[in-house]
Design a protein around this motif. Structure first.
Motif, PDB file in Angstrom:
ATOM      1  N   THR A  15       0.915  -1.298  -0.057  1.00  0.00           N
ATOM      2  CA  THR A  15       0.049   0.165  -0.066  1.00  0.00           C
ATOM      3  C   THR A  15       1.013   1.018  -0.011  1.00  0.00           C
ATOM      4  O   THR A  15       2.132   1.397   0.220  1.00  0.00           O
ATOM      5  N   GLU A  17       0.576   3.655   2.155  1.00  0.00           N
ATOM      6  CA  GLU A  17       1.017   3.911   3.401  1.00  0.00           C
ATOM      7  C   GLU A  17       2.152   2.999   3.709  1.00  0.00           C
ATOM      8  O   GLU A  17       2.924   3.558   4.450  1.00  0.00           O
ATOM      9  N   TRP A  18       2.121   1.952   3.414  1.00  0.00           N
ATOM     10  CA  TRP A  18       3.444   0.836   3.659  1.00  0.00           C
ATOM     11  C   TRP A  18       4.755   1.427   3.171  1.00  0.00           C
ATOM     12  O   TRP A  18       5.552   1.392   3.899  1.00  0.00           O
ATOM     13  N   LEU A  20       5.303   4.320   2.327  1.00  0.00           N
ATOM     14  CA  LEU A  20       5.526   5.594   2.943  1.00  0.00           C
ATOM     15  C   LEU A  20       6.337   5.480   4.251  1.00  0.00           C
ATOM     16  O   LEU A  20       7.491   6.162   4.496  1.00  0.00           O
ATOM     17  N   THR A  21       5.572   4.677   5.141  1.00  0.00           N
ATOM     18  CA  THR A  21       6.259   4.250   6.234  1.00  0.00           C
ATOM     19  C   THR A  21       7.778   3.722   5.976  1.00  0.00           C
ATOM     20  O   THR A  21       8.607   4.104   7.150  1.00  0.00           O
ATOM     21  N   ILE A  47       2.572  10.796   8.279  1.00  0.00           N
ATOM     22  CA  ILE A  47       2.299   9.766   7.508  1.00  0.00           C
ATOM     23  C   ILE A  47       0.719  10.333   6.699  1.00  0.00           C
ATOM     24  O   ILE A  47       0.683  10.184   5.707  1.00  0.00           O
ATOM     25  N   LYS A  48      -0.136  10.876   7.750  1.00  0.00           N
ATOM     26  CA  LYS A  48      -1.432  10.978   7.389  1.00  0.00           C
ATOM     27  C   LYS A  48      -1.431  12.276   6.264  1.00  0.00           C
ATOM     28  O   LYS A  48      -2.373  12.083   5.465  1.00  0.00           O
ATOM     29  N   LEU A  51       0.122  11.130   2.947  1.00  0.00           N
ATOM     30  CA  LEU A  51      -0.793  10.240   2.344  1.00  0.00           C
ATOM     31  C   LEU A  51      -2.058  11.119   1.585  1.00  0.00           C
ATOM     32  O   LEU A  51      -2.156  10.624   0.464  1.00  0.00           O
ATOM     33  N   THR A  52      -2.597  11.993   2.457  1.00  0.00           N
ATOM     34  CA  THR A  52      -3.810  12.912   1.807  1.00  0.00           C
ATOM     35  C   THR A  52      -3.175  13.268   0.447  1.00  0.00           C
ATOM     36  O   THR A  52      -3.748  13.390  -0.755  1.00  0.00           O
ATOM     37  N   ARG A  55      -2.048  10.840  -2.352  1.00  0.00           N
ATOM     38  CA  ARG A  55      -3.303  10.420  -3.274  1.00  0.00           C
ATOM     39  C   ARG A  55      -3.991  11.086  -4.113  1.00  0.00           C
ATOM     40  O   ARG A  55      -4.678  10.699  -4.798  1.00  0.00           O
ATOM     41  N   ARG A  61       3.220  10.844  -6.088  1.00  0.00           N
ATOM     42  CA  ARG A  61       2.902   9.579  -5.560  1.00  0.00           C
ATOM     43  C   ARG A  61       4.091   8.382  -6.484  1.00  0.00           C
ATOM     44  O   ARG A  61       4.929   7.835  -6.036  1.00  0.00           O
TER      45      ARG A  61
END
Length: 72
Positions: A15, A17-18, A20-21, A47-48, A51-52, A55, A61
């Motif tokens: 994902t 998120e994965w 980026l983390t 992270i939040k 991600l916004t 996306r 991205r």
């Protein structure tokens, strides 16, 4: 396609998120902001919020995904 098909795509099953983390743990926000010059990595990064932005922003991205692939 067989049931045992294994994708050669390094992004398969990952994902955003994965990814980026992983990059934040690998490089830290400061180095990540130097490598990919976007404000969400420079100003109060999380992270939040990243991600916004990622996306909604295909070019950013892609840079994140490309950086992840280059670390493999």
């Amino acid at each position: 396609m067989s049931e045992n098909f294994i994708s050669n795509d390094p992004l398969h099953g990952k994902t955003l998120e994965w990814i980026l983390t992983y990059l934040v743990k690998h490089f830290g926000w400061e180095d990540l902001a130097r490598m990919i010059n976007i404000n969400c990595f420079k100003n109060n990064p999380s992270i939040k919020s990243s991600l916004t932005f990622l996306r909604k922003t295909p070019w950013a991205r892609k840079k994140v995904e490309d950086l992840y692939i280059s670390t493999l």
